[in-house]
Design a protein around this motif. Structure first.
Motif, PDB file in Angstrom:
ATOM      1  N   ILE A  55       0.841  -1.205   0.000  1.00 11.47           N
ATOM      2  CA  ILE A  55       0.000   0.000   0.000  1.00 11.47           C
ATOM      3  C   ILE A  55       0.873   1.251   0.000  1.00 11.47           C
ATOM      4  O   ILE A  55       0.662   2.185  -0.786  1.00 11.47           O
ATOM      5  N   ILE A  56       1.882   1.260   0.863  1.00 13.03           N
ATOM      6  CA  ILE A  56       2.730   2.444   0.999  1.00 13.03           C
ATOM      7  C   ILE A  56       3.543   2.674  -0.262  1.00 13.03           C
ATOM      8  O   ILE A  56       3.658   3.801  -0.761  1.00 13.03           O
ATOM      9  N   ARG A  57       4.125   1.609  -0.830  1.00 11.08           N
ATOM     10  CA  ARG A  57       4.909   1.745  -2.075  1.00 11.08           C
ATOM     11  C   ARG A  57       4.043   2.324  -3.195  1.00 11.08           C
ATOM     12  O   ARG A  57       4.496   3.173  -3.970  1.00 11.08           O
ATOM     13  N   GLU A  58       2.815   1.842  -3.289  1.00  9.89           N
ATOM     14  CA  GLU A  58       1.930   2.311  -4.358  1.00  9.89           C
ATOM     15  C   GLU A  58       1.624   3.794  -4.198  1.00  9.89           C
ATOM     16  O   GLU A  58       1.662   4.561  -5.165  1.00  9.89           O
ATOM     17  N   HIS A  59       1.363   4.223  -2.977  1.00 12.46           N
ATOM     18  CA  HIS A  59       0.999   5.619  -2.755  1.00 12.46           C
ATOM     19  C   HIS A  59       2.189   6.566  -2.915  1.00 12.46           C
ATOM     20  O   HIS A  59       2.016   7.719  -3.318  1.00 12.46           O
ATOM     21  N   LEU A  60       3.396   6.093  -2.626  1.00 12.38           N
ATOM     22  CA  LEU A  60       4.569   6.965  -2.658  1.00 12.38           C
ATOM     23  C   LEU A  60       4.822   7.549  -4.040  1.00 12.38           C
ATOM     24  O   LEU A  60       5.416   8.626  -4.172  1.00 12.38           O
ATOM     25  N   SER A  61       4.435   6.879  -5.066  1.00 10.15           N
ATOM     26  CA  SER A  61       4.739   7.305  -6.427  1.00 10.15           C
ATOM     27  C   SER A  61       3.651   8.206  -7.001  1.00 10.15           C
ATOM     28  O   SER A  61       3.707   8.562  -8.184  1.00 10.15           O
ATOM     29  N   ARG A  62       2.677   8.596  -6.188  1.00  6.82           N
ATOM     30  CA  ARG A  62       1.556   9.344  -6.718  1.00  6.82           C
ATOM     31  C   ARG A  62       1.464  10.753  -6.123  1.00  6.82           C
ATOM     32  O   ARG A  62       2.482  11.344  -5.760  1.00  6.82           O
ATOM     33  N   SER A  63       0.274  11.304  -6.032  1.00  6.09           N
ATOM     34  CA  SER A  63       0.062  12.707  -5.689  1.00  6.09           C
ATOM     35  C   SER A  63       0.198  12.971  -4.199  1.00  6.09           C
ATOM     36  O   SER A  63       0.468  12.067  -3.401  1.00  6.09           O
ATOM     37  N   ALA A  64      -0.035  14.277  -3.836  1.00  7.13           N
ATOM     38  CA  ALA A  64       0.005  14.661  -2.425  1.00  7.13           C
ATOM     39  C   ALA A  64      -1.031  13.894  -1.626  1.00  7.13           C
ATOM     40  O   ALA A  64      -0.767  13.446  -0.503  1.00  7.13           O
TER      41      ALA A  64
END
Length: 288
Positions: A55-64
């Motif tokens: 979950i964290i890896r996926e979110h890190l590459s996206r928006s604020a």
């Protein structure tokens, strides 16, 4: 028949009732705290290390907004992991512990749903990190469409990260300068107030005799000054008038009488009496 509840006292026979109840209370508080964390930050997903890493890896590459979602997941992970498991966890996620800490702080700071407009205006995590210098009231005001440190939502959306950082830095520097000026003024006022209080204290501490001497000197100074102010100008004016009109003596005497009456009124007001001569007897005594 219902199975009886197992307590810590049952699991640890050597523990007395008070100790067992205290430990039960601590465990219960921890369970409640974890339930609050999961309810507020987990999006309903129970904690399991491998799942939260994804979950964290996926979110890190996206928006604020996605970065904040990663921050919320990091909060759940930090609260759930045992001692010594946190650093290996963030290393596996691929984020520095310092950055993870900032993401957690941001997740807490922007946890209010009312800040969504500000999050959208920031657009990326770098600008969102810059906005973290604002306090909670300023963030709420800015998200609500207000102006904070000279910035509005449109400014946050339009500016790049460096420009936003510079604007926030300049605004803070200006605020600090104003605070320093105000502090200096307050310090000066406090110093003057202290000096006035010291002067008042000195006056209050003065003895009665010292106050009498000071008041006597004041009266003498006023009388000496008044005499000098009256005699010389009056003598010159009277001399000029008599030179031009020798019969003007009566008019001059009338004016002098007015002055004398004014002085007599002061004597009567304070019951001063009269002194026939200021010259001591010894100064006029004839030599034998």
């Amino acid at each position: 028949m219902a199975r009886p509840k197992t307590t810590l006292a049952d699991q640890a026979p050597d523990m007395n009732i008070e100790q067992a109840e205290a430990l039960d209370s601590v465990q219960h508080a921890e369970v409640e705290r974890m339930a609050v964390i999961l309810r507020q930050f987990s999006d309903g997903i129970p904690f399991e290390p491998y799942r939260y890493e994804l979950i964290i890896r996926e979110h890190l590459s996206r928006s604020a907004e996605a970065m904040l979602a990663a921050g919320r997941a990091l909060i759940v992970a930090k609260e759930s992991l045992g001692h010594g498991d946190w650093l290996p966890f963030v290393e596996r996620v691929g984020v520095e512990e310092r950055v993870a800490r900032r993401m957690i702080q941001a997740a807490f700071k922007f946890s209010d749903p009312k800040t969504i407009k500000l999050i959208e205006a920031a657009g990326n995590k770098s600008k969102l990190f810059e906005l973290m210098v604002l306090d909670d009231e300023e963030i709420a005001e800015l998200a609500d469409g207000g102006t904070v440190v000279g910035l509005e939502l449109d400014d946050v959306e339009r500016m790049g990260t460096r420009e936003l950082r510079a604007a926030l830095r300049d605004a803070r520097a200006e605020d600090q300068a104003k605070d320093k000026l105000l502090a200096d003024k307050n310090t000066a006022i406090d110093r003057l107030t202290a000096e006035v209080q010291k002067a008042r204290s000195r006056i209050q501490r003065a003895t009665v005799d010292e106050q009498i001497v000071a008041a006597t000197n004041d009266v003498a100074g006023v009388c000496i000054g008044l005499t000098a102010e009256i005699l010389t100008p009056l003598r010159e004016a009277a001399g000029r008038l008599l030179a031009l009109s020798p019969d003007a003596g009566a008019a001059i005497a009338g004016h002098v009488t007015q002055v004398r009456q004014a002085l007599d009124e002061i004597s009567a007001e304070f019951n001063l009496g009269t002194v026939t001569s200021l010259v001591p007897d010894w100064a006029t005594a004839e030599e034998e």
